[in-house]
Design a protein around this motif. Structure first.
Motif, mmCIF file in Angstrom:
data_model
loop_
_atom_site.group_PDB
_atom_site.id
_atom_site.type_symbol
_atom_site.label_atom_id
_atom_site.label_comp_id
_atom_site.label_asym_id
_atom_site.label_seq_id
_atom_site.Cartn_x
_atom_site.Cartn_y
_atom_site.Cartn_z
ATOM 1 N N LEU A 140 0.827 -1.213 0.000
ATOM 2 C CA LEU A 140 0.000 0.000 0.000
ATOM 3 C C LEU A 140 0.859 1.260 0.000
ATOM 4 N N PHE A 141 1.956 1.221 0.718
ATOM 5 C CA PHE A 141 2.837 2.380 0.816
ATOM 6 C C PHE A 141 3.433 2.727 -0.544
ATOM 7 N N LEU A 142 3.842 1.696 -1.283
ATOM 8 C CA LEU A 142 4.415 1.930 -2.601
ATOM 9 C C LEU A 142 3.406 2.578 -3.534
ATOM 10 N N GLN A 143 2.156 2.125 -3.459
ATOM 11 C CA GLN A 143 1.119 2.733 -4.296
ATOM 12 C C GLN A 143 0.887 4.196 -3.911
ATOM 13 N N GLU A 144 0.932 4.477 -2.603
ATOM 14 C CA GLU A 144 0.758 5.849 -2.128
ATOM 15 C C GLU A 144 1.904 6.743 -2.604
ATOM 16 N N LEU A 145 3.129 6.250 -2.489
ATOM 17 C CA LEU A 145 4.288 7.018 -2.923
ATOM 18 C C LEU A 145 4.290 7.221 -4.434
ATOM 19 N N LEU A 146 3.943 6.156 -5.162
ATOM 20 C CA LEU A 146 3.950 6.228 -6.621
ATOM 21 C C LEU A 146 2.882 7.191 -7.135
ATOM 22 N N ALA A 147 1.707 7.161 -6.519
ATOM 23 C CA ALA A 147 0.632 8.085 -6.911
ATOM 24 C C ALA A 147 1.062 9.532 -6.656
ATOM 25 N N ALA A 148 1.746 9.760 -5.541
ATOM 26 C CA ALA A 148 2.227 11.106 -5.230
ATOM 27 C C ALA A 148 3.284 11.557 -6.236
ATOM 28 N N LYS A 149 4.158 10.633 -6.634
ATOM 29 C CA LYS A 149 5.198 10.973 -7.613
ATOM 30 C C LYS A 149 4.577 11.358 -8.944
ATOM 31 N N ARG A 150 3.598 10.580 -9.387
ATOM 32 C CA ARG A 150 2.968 10.846 -10.681
ATOM 33 C C ARG A 150 2.170 12.150 -10.661
ATOM 34 N N ALA A 151 1.703 12.532 -9.465
ATOM 35 C CA ALA A 151 0.973 13.794 -9.326
ATOM 36 C C ALA A 151 1.908 14.954 -8.974
ATOM 37 N N LEU A 152 3.228 14.680 -9.021
ATOM 38 C CA LEU A 152 4.257 15.683 -8.698
ATOM 39 C C LEU A 152 4.113 16.196 -7.263
ATOM 40 N N LYS A 153 3.681 15.290 -6.364
ATOM 41 C CA LYS A 153 3.479 15.670 -4.968
ATOM 42 C C LYS A 153 4.318 14.829 -4.004
ATOM 43 N N ASP A 178 7.588 -3.765 -8.942
ATOM 44 C CA ASP A 178 8.425 -3.403 -10.084
ATOM 45 C C ASP A 178 9.456 -2.346 -9.691
ATOM 46 N N LYS A 179 10.367 -2.064 -10.618
ATOM 47 C CA LYS A 179 11.502 -1.200 -10.306
ATOM 48 C C LYS A 179 11.065 0.220 -9.962
ATOM 49 N N GLU A 180 10.059 0.751 -10.668
ATOM 50 C CA GLU A 180 9.608 2.120 -10.408
ATOM 51 C C GLU A 180 9.076 2.256 -8.991
ATOM 52 N N GLU A 181 8.350 1.239 -8.533
ATOM 53 C CA GLU A 181 7.821 1.272 -7.168
ATOM 54 C C GLU A 181 8.953 1.261 -6.146
ATOM 55 N N MET A 182 9.972 0.452 -6.393
ATOM 56 C CA MET A 182 11.066 0.368 -5.441
ATOM 57 C C MET A 182 11.930 1.626 -5.462
ATOM 58 N N GLU A 183 11.952 2.330 -6.593
ATOM 59 C CA GLU A 183 12.694 3.589 -6.658
ATOM 60 C C GLU A 183 12.073 4.647 -5.746
ATOM 61 N N VAL A 184 10.741 4.686 -5.679
ATOM 62 C CA VAL A 184 10.116 5.679 -4.796
ATOM 63 C C VAL A 184 10.319 5.295 -3.329
ATOM 64 N N LEU A 185 10.355 4.001 -3.048
ATOM 65 C CA LEU A 185 10.644 3.574 -1.676
ATOM 66 C C LEU A 185 12.072 3.968 -1.302
#
Length: 257
Positions: A140-153, A178-185
């Motif tokens: 869930l955390f990765l999805q939260e971080l990834l959504a924030a990244k895509r929204a520039l937040k 996937d790699k993009e999710e782990m990059e935001v973590l």
């Protein structure tokens, strides 16, 4: 006290947002008269009740904000199942000193060993000691971080999370990402480094973290940041759920003997 003075006092207490004192001062005064308390002792009793009520409300708000599963408490956690080396570290963790030193807590163990329960129980106890805690599963955390990244937040979200004394990330490595999710973590861990504590549970030892972060360099950098200032708990014990299932299975058999 006459009615006019009582109304005036109630108004002042409301203006000062001392709602517990407004509700309780008359009862406390009656008790103070019975026990012949001084004015100072009476005032102390009123202030203590107000302070305790505010603390209780603050803890309740923080427990709700934390998203911790509140059924996983320290009261029902069987500490005797833990290895001695782990049990000896629990009082230190409950004291919260690791937060002041910006240390991380890393809890490793097989599925069912109690990693999540222990992390959640520690989180609740820390909240009761006026610490701010945020709990989330890794997925869930990765999805939260990834959504924030895509929204520039993402910077805004990280700044918000940095107000927490402890971020609990449950089950790193349990589900392959996937790699993009782990990059935001990794970004979160890098920003958090030496600024705030992270509590991580995982069933994968460090030697297998390349499966999590996908890239050897990123894996080494992530491990370096979380381990540098850390307390490591290894729960090398059998699954609690399996043990309970076996116990339930044998109880009917014993009853038939």
């Amino acid at each position: 006290m006459d009615k006019r003075k009582q109304t005036e006092l109630n108004g002042h207490l409301e203006a000062l947002c001392l709602m517990t004192a407004r509700r309780r001062y008359a009862d406390i005064a009656e008790n103070a008269r019975k026990e012949s308390l001084s004015h100072e002792q009476y005032l102390l009793c009123v202030v203590e009740e107000e302070a305790q009520a505010r603390k209780d409300r603050r803890i309740e708000r923080q427990l709700q904000y934390s998203h911790l599963p509140l059924e996983k408490t320290m009261d029902i956690f069987d500490l005797n199942r833990l290895p001695l080396a782990v049990r000896q570290k629990i009082p230190v963790l409950l004291d919260g000193g690791f937060i002041n030193h910006r240390e991380n807590v890393l809890i490793f163990g097989n599925p069912g060993s109690g990693k999540t329960h222990l992390a959640c129980a520690l989180g609740q106890e820390l909240i009761r000691r006026d610490k701010r805690v945020y709990f989330t599963t890794c997925a869930l955390f990765l999805q939260e971080l990834l959504a924030a990244k895509r929204a520039l937040k993402l910077p805004h979200l990280i700044k918000k999370l940095n107000r927490c004394h402890v971020i609990i990330i449950d089950d790193i490595g349990y589900v392959q990402q996937d790699k993009e999710e782990m990059e935001v973590l990794f970004t979160l861990l890098a920003e958090r480094y030496e600024r705030g504590s992270v509590m991580i549970t995982s069933n994968l030892p460090f030697s297998k973290w390349e499966k999590i972060f996908k890239d050897p360099m990123m894996t080494a950098a992530a491990i370096d940041r979380v381990v540098h200032h850390s307390i490591i708990l290894e729960l090398n014990i059998p699954s609690y759920r399996v043990a309970q299932a076996k116990k339930k299975k044998t109880e009917p058999e014993k009853s038939r003997v």
